[in-house]
Design a protein around this motif. Structure first.
Motif, mmCIF file in Angstrom:
data_model
loop_
_atom_site.group_PDB
_atom_site.id
_atom_site.type_symbol
_atom_site.label_atom_id
_atom_site.label_comp_id
_atom_site.label_asym_id
_atom_site.label_seq_id
_atom_site.Cartn_x
_atom_site.Cartn_y
_atom_site.Cartn_z
ATOM 1 N N LEU A 130 -5.239 -1.769 27.099
ATOM 2 C CA LEU A 130 -5.618 -0.373 27.311
ATOM 3 C C LEU A 130 -7.099 -0.121 27.027
ATOM 4 O O LEU A 130 -7.631 0.927 27.406
ATOM 5 N N LYS A 131 -7.760 -1.078 26.362
ATOM 6 C CA LYS A 131 -9.181 -0.932 26.016
ATOM 7 C C LYS A 131 -10.058 -1.854 26.849
ATOM 8 O O LYS A 131 -11.243 -2.036 26.545
ATOM 9 N N ASN A 132 -9.463 -2.456 27.889
ATOM 10 C CA ASN A 132 -10.193 -3.375 28.780
ATOM 11 C C ASN A 132 -10.778 -4.577 28.034
ATOM 12 O O ASN A 132 -11.801 -5.125 28.434
ATOM 13 N N LYS A 133 -10.108 -4.986 26.955
ATOM 14 C CA LYS A 133 -10.519 -6.175 26.218
ATOM 15 C C LYS A 133 -9.637 -7.376 26.547
ATOM 16 O O LYS A 133 -9.922 -8.499 26.142
ATOM 17 N N CYS A 134 -8.562 -7.100 27.244
ATOM 18 C CA CYS A 134 -7.578 -8.126 27.573
ATOM 19 C C CYS A 134 -6.957 -7.753 28.915
ATOM 20 O O CYS A 134 -6.820 -6.568 29.235
ATOM 21 N N TYR A 135 -6.581 -8.764 29.674
ATOM 22 C CA TYR A 135 -6.025 -8.510 31.001
ATOM 23 C C TYR A 135 -4.523 -8.796 31.085
ATOM 24 O O TYR A 135 -3.832 -8.149 31.880
ATOM 25 N N MET A 136 -4.022 -9.749 30.296
ATOM 26 C CA MET A 136 -2.616 -10.140 30.420
ATOM 27 C C MET A 136 -2.005 -10.427 29.046
ATOM 28 O O MET A 136 -2.674 -10.931 28.159
#
Length: 456
Positions: free
Chosen positions: A296-302
């Motif tokens: 949700l914070k665009n720090k991780c994709y999957m």
């Protein structure tokens, strides 16, 4: 798939008056305040026909399902209670797994227990107190669940417990909005998944393709066991998976080592994990509840995690195919196979009485599965019952899970660690996977688990 939840079934010996009739039982309103308001059109006549024999009887349930999840369970029994006159007494216990065997020793067993592990079912059958399922229950299982699920409710070839609820673990959570903005497509094979992983790492140095968390108090490490199980099921196939669970294939077998290496190619590569938290070793101390939140914070994709992870997203998060987060099926090595890792509960009985048999048959039927779906107004529940109308599930991820479970191409396998001796499945497998993600090498990890397997 069109499903008729008004079906009628033939009676079986031992459950009286389960005959076909045309008179519908008057359905009553659901006692769950949050239940949907639409009228229940299910034909409960086969249960109502049993009232003359069962009226005034009681059935006790013992389960690990506690407040608030118990409300929808209690509501789902309402039609059965109204039709038969049977009173269902429900008891939830967070220490169920520990206390159920103790209750067998003290002679304080319930009529019905919802057992979440095949290994515990085996333990209860070994007490000599569990009663084999009736023919009616067996027929329901054969028609609406199939041989994979029947196997997990059986001991030495005898069916003791019909499946109840289920969950799908073979999911990867992601942000559809982010994927669309980046031009990424959902992978359909393992090679495509790894290609996407490498591309994300190259495209976005400020984030990571994957995030994960193994932390879970005294159960820390179980997430890692799920990773190995999911990958082994894909790379070695269901037959090898079954042999491994039964210890006919050892933990340090090359096939298991290959699966662990593939997991390590994701979780132990600092280019690929642990988005939002730090180095791969932080996976050991990141709780499984927090593990996917960096999406949700665009720090991780999957984030690979089960369907039940849907309840961990913050309030207001849209969980949908076009929402803030969604989940895709963890792909297999190719599109010709569809292995599914999951879990669930099974209905074991401990009193030989018509009302207990009737209630067990109700729980194995699509009538109950659809009643439970309607009563679970906030989502978070699904069944592998093929008579479950997916439209009755309110949560999109529950609907997707049900479709996967009902897919004829799907090959379901129960969580491996839940079937192993507790010293391994809930012991060294958890702890050694935690040591592994902290930096311990593959060989030491697998050798240590193998050494811990009980001699008998």
């Amino acid at each position: 798939m069109a499903l008729n939840h008004k079906r009628k079934v033939m009676a079986a010996a031992g459950i009286a008056a389960l005959s076909l009739t045309t008179a519908a039982c008057g359905s009553s309103s659901n006692n769950d305040p949050g239940a949907q308001a639409s009228a229940d059109t299910t034909d409960y006549s086969k249960w109502c026909d049993m009232k003359s024999e069962l009226n005034g009887k009681t059935v006790s349930i013992y389960t690990s399902i506690v407040t608030p999840e118990d409300a929808s369970h209690k509501a789902s029994y309402k039609a059965f209670e109204d039709c038969t006159g049977v009173k269902v007494n429900y008891e939830g216990d967070k220490d169920f797994e520990k206390n159920l065997p103790q209750r067998a020793q003290s002679g304080n067993l319930p009529d019905v227990a919802f057992i979440p592990q095949p290994g515990l079912l085996q333990t209860m059958v070994d007490t000599g107190k569990a009663i084999p399922a009736s023919k009616t229950v067996g027929d329901e299982v054969d028609k609406y669940f199939g041989k994979d699920w029947r196997k997990y409710g059986s001991v030495d070839g005898t069916l003791y417990a019909a499946p109840l609820g289920a969950n799908v673990k073979s999911f990867v959570w992601y942000s559809p909005k982010t994927f669309k903005a980046k031009g990424y497509t959902v992978p359909t094979t393992w090679d495509e998944l790894m290609t996407l992983t490498a591309k994300i790492a190259a495209d976005d140095p400020g984030a990571k393709p994957w995030c994960a968390g193994f932390g879970s108090g005294t159960a820390t490490g179980w997430v890692g066991t799920d990773w190995v199980e999911d990958v082994l099921l894909r790379t070695a196939g269901p037959d090898v998976y079954d042999q491994w669970v039964a210890h006919k294939v050892k933990f340090n077998d090359p096939k298991v080592a290959d699966a662990l290496a593939k997991v390590g190619a994701i979780l132990k590569d600092p280019k690929y994990t642990n988005g939002g938290f730090g180095a791969p070793s932080t996976i050991a101390t990141t709780t499984f509840q927090d593990g996917g939140q960096p999406i949700l914070k665009n720090k991780c994709y999957m984030h690979r995690q089960a369907s039940f992870y849907a309840s961990n997203w913050p309030e207001g998060t849209k969980v949908a195919e076009d929402g803030d987060v969604w989940a895709f099926y963890l792909p297999s090595v190719d599109t010709s196979t569809k292995p599914v890792l999951g879990g669930g509960e099974f209905v074991a009985t401990f009193r030989d009485a018509p009302e207990v048999k009737a209630f067990a048959a109700f729980l194995a039927s699509p009538d109950w599965a659809n009643a439970k779906a309607k009563a679970t107004t906030n989502g978070g529940w699904v069944s592998a019952n093929k008579g479950l109308d997916v439209a009755n599930l309110v949560s999109p991820i529950d609907q997707q899970s049900a479709k996967i479970l009902q897919d004829p191409a799907a090959v379901f396998r129960f969580d491996g660690s839940d079937q192993m001796p507790s010293a391994v499945g809930a012991g060294t497998f958890w702890s050694e996977m935690t040591n592994w993600v902290k930096g311990q090498d593959d060989k030491t990890t697998l050798d240590n688990i193998e050494k811990s397997w009980p001699a008998n």
